[in-house]
Design an enzyme around this catalytic site. Structure first.
Site, PDB file in Angstrom:
ATOM      1  N   GLU A  38       0.844  -1.200   0.000  1.00 11.03           N
ATOM      2  CA  GLU A  38       0.000   0.000   0.000  1.00 11.03           C
ATOM      3  C   GLU A  38       0.874   1.244   0.000  1.00 11.03           C
ATOM      4  OE1 GLU A  38      -2.410   2.934  -0.053  1.00 11.03           O
ATOM      5  OE2 GLU A  38      -3.263   0.928  -0.274  1.00 11.03           O
ATOM      6  N   GLY A  43      -6.579   0.799   4.650  1.00  6.30           N
ATOM      7  CA  GLY A  43      -7.942   1.289   4.877  1.00  6.30           C
ATOM      8  C   GLY A  43      -8.471   2.017   3.661  1.00  6.30           C
ATOM      9  N   GLY A 118       3.593   0.328  -5.437  1.00  9.60           N
ATOM     10  CA  GLY A 118       3.880  -0.895  -6.191  1.00  9.60           C
ATOM     11  C   GLY A 118       3.445  -0.796  -7.640  1.00  9.60           C
ATOM     12  N   GLY A 143      -8.096   0.520  -6.322  1.00  9.99           N
ATOM     13  CA  GLY A 143      -9.142   1.458  -5.963  1.00  9.99           C
ATOM     14  C   GLY A 143      -9.486   2.511  -7.000  1.00  9.99           C
ATOM     15  N   GLY A 179     -23.435  16.929  -9.604  1.00  9.64           N
ATOM     16  CA  GLY A 179     -23.670  15.495  -9.478  1.00  9.64           C
ATOM     17  C   GLY A 179     -24.631  15.206  -8.348  1.00  9.64           C
ATOM     18  N   ILE A 183     -22.479  10.639  -3.542  1.00  6.67           N
ATOM     19  CA  ILE A 183     -21.497  11.582  -2.994  1.00  6.67           C
ATOM     20  C   ILE A 183     -22.067  12.992  -2.986  1.00  6.67           C
ATOM     21  CG2 ILE A 183     -19.200  12.584  -3.315  1.00  6.67           C
ATOM     22  CD1 ILE A 183     -18.387   9.886  -4.638  1.00  6.67           C
ATOM     23  N   GLU A 202     -27.807  18.065 -11.469  1.00  8.15           N
ATOM     24  CA  GLU A 202     -27.801  16.668 -11.912  1.00  8.15           C
ATOM     25  C   GLU A 202     -28.358  16.604 -13.329  1.00  8.15           C
ATOM     26  OE1 GLU A 202     -27.551  13.117 -12.949  1.00  8.15           O
ATOM     27  OE2 GLU A 202     -26.756  13.492 -10.941  1.00  8.15           O
ATOM     28  N   HIS A 439     -41.910  -3.257  19.117  1.00  6.39           N
ATOM     29  CA  HIS A 439     -42.664  -2.000  19.096  1.00  6.39           C
ATOM     30  C   HIS A 439     -42.271  -1.156  20.306  1.00  6.39           C
ATOM     31  CE1 HIS A 439     -46.061   0.758  18.642  1.00  6.39           C
ATOM     32  NE2 HIS A 439     -46.289   0.593  19.942  1.00  6.39           N
TER      33      HIS A 439
END
Length: 462
Positions: A38, A43, A118, A143, A179, A183, A202, A439
């Site tokens: 990483e 995370g 990497g 990702g 958008g 998000i 949008e 309830h």
């Protein structure tokens, strides 16, 4: 160990986000010798720049709204404003605690963790920090990052991405959110709670356009009531700087001005320049192509998470990573039913769903074979106490199973757990109706909706 050229790991994972670290933890648990590479922090986006920090901001916004509105509950309180530094301190403490816990898990499972950038160097190796890490199998899990539009340059100041919005040192007086997906509406919701004048742009016909149309309409109604403005059905054309902010011009010539423009048009895969194509991995528009078992066309390489064209959700990454680890360990695995994955948009009110929309059900089964029922939260005692409005909509194949559950209202994300069982276990309305729900809870609304769909409504009209 990682520097020893003679070491060959069972699994080398490139990327320590949700999919990568889930595969590492499960693989190590099953006895695989795992290396996890990483370049930033384990995370990934979810923990550091996505799910966790955005939900912390939304909760801070919820507290602000509750302070403003406390008198309607008979509580006298005063709202003095947002302490931005204090909000970030709270958010960062949440992230830090989870990050330390995750680091501890990685260490306790004896995963070889390698910090560095990497690059895939062959179908069975990754180069990092000047060393070549060999593996019998390689998992790509690099990702995604926020996307922009052609000609729209994110400057981190006036035109920002979600990454910048999470560390903004002020509450903007006004904001345009480009958008209206997950998000976009989450940031619009949080900023409105903080006191920002928000407009969402949008291009499609509805906010959260991938959700059932009824859910979109309910959210739009709630946003209007909250004073969140939005413009639907017209696409972005260009943005220009003004003396003290940004102007957005749409394809129909309509113009909007604000202090900041948040570009929330989705996230794109991180795959460029990482050696994937050179190793022969099949790709499309930057995404790595996989089959239902997350296998690429190269036998020794798999891929998971936002890097592949499946749902961009952390819990999908977890499931895909676990699937790969278990497959490599020789366990029998079952392909993921992506319709059966719970989806939650954590704005105020929340939008939660699992299964397929009514429109999709009609397309698959035929309009005459689909039954839809709406249960209004006005009939739910706990929702009344919380002063939240919304609905639960069930989509059923006539005389058959419930194939879609669509919910709008505060805390509906907490109800999606039972909803996913209803869908994934192909439950009949009568089977859910016979279960006794506590309830008063909002969970009871799911039970009431199924009672109604089973033909025996209690706190709802026939």
């Amino acid at each position: 160990m990682a520097n020893d050229a003679s070491t060959v790991f069972d699994l080398v994972i490139l990327g320590g986000g949700s999919g990568g670290y889930a595969a590492a933890l499960r693989g190590a648990q099953l006895g695989l010798d795992v290396a996890l590479i990483e370049k930033d922090k384990v995370g990934g986006t979810c923990l550091h720049r996505g799910c966790i920090p955005t939900k912390a901001l939304l909760h801070a916004g919820e507290i602000a709204d509750q302070a403003r509105e406390s008198e309607q509950f008979g509580v006298k309180a005063s709202f003095e404003g947002i302490d931005v530094a204090g909000v970030h301190k709270y958010k960062d403490e949440v992230i830090s605690g989870l990050y330390k816990g995750l680091q501890g898990l990685i260490a306790s499972r004896k995963v070889t963790y390698i910090a560095g950038e990497g690059r895939l160097s062959s179908p069975t190796s990754v180069d990092v920090n000047g060393q070549r890490i060999q593996g019998r199998h390689v998992l790509l899990a690099t990702g995604s990052v926020p996307k922009s539009l052609p000609g729209l340059e994110i400057d981190g100041n006036r035109i920002i991405s979600s990454d910048h919005a999470l560390v903004l040192d002020r509450v903007p007086k006004s904001a345009i959110v480009l958008g209206g997906g997950v998000i976009g509406v989450e940031f619009a919701s949080a900023w409105k709670s903080f006191g920002t004048d928000v407009t969402v742009i949008e291009g499609l016909k509805h906010l959260v356009p991938v959700e059932d149309e009824n859910s979109s309409k309910l959210l739009e109604r709630a946003f209007r009531k909250r004073g969140i403005k939005f413009n639907l059905g017209t696409f972005f054309q260009k943005a220009e700087y003004t003396a003290d902010g940004v102007k957005v011009i749409l394809a129909d010539g309509k113009e909007f001005e604000a202090e900041v423009l948040l570009v929330a048009v989705g996230r794109g895969p991180v795959s460029q320049g990482l050696g994937y194509e050179e190793a022969g991995v099949a790709m499309d528009r930057g995404y790595v192509l996989v089959d239902e078992y997350m296998r690429t066309n190269v036998p020794t390489i798999s891929a998971v998470g936002d890097l592949v064209p499946t749902l961009q959700l952390a819990h999908v990454g977890f499931a895909e990573g676990i699937l790969v680890a278990e497959r490599l360990a020789g366990l029998k695995v079952v392909p993921i039913d992506y319709d059966g994955v719970p989806r939650v948009t954590y704005c105020h009110p929340e939008v939660a769903s699992v299964g397929i929309t009514e429109a999709k059900a009609k397309e698959i089964y035929g309009a005459d074979k689909v039954v839809a029922l709406k249960y209004n939260l006005a009939g739910n005692g706990k929702s009344k106490i919380l002063k939240t409005a919304g609905e639960i909509k069930l989509v059923q194949v006539k005389d058959g199973a419930v194939v879609g559950v669509h919910m709008v209202g505060d805390r509906m994300g907490e109800q999606v757990g039972e909803a996913q069982l209803v869908y994934n276990w192909e439950a009949l309305p009568s089977e859910v109706a016979q279960l006794i729900h506590a309830h008063p809870t909002q969970n009871e609304a799911l039970g009431e909706a199924h009672l109604a769909l089973a033909g025996k409504p209690l706190h709802s009209h026939d």
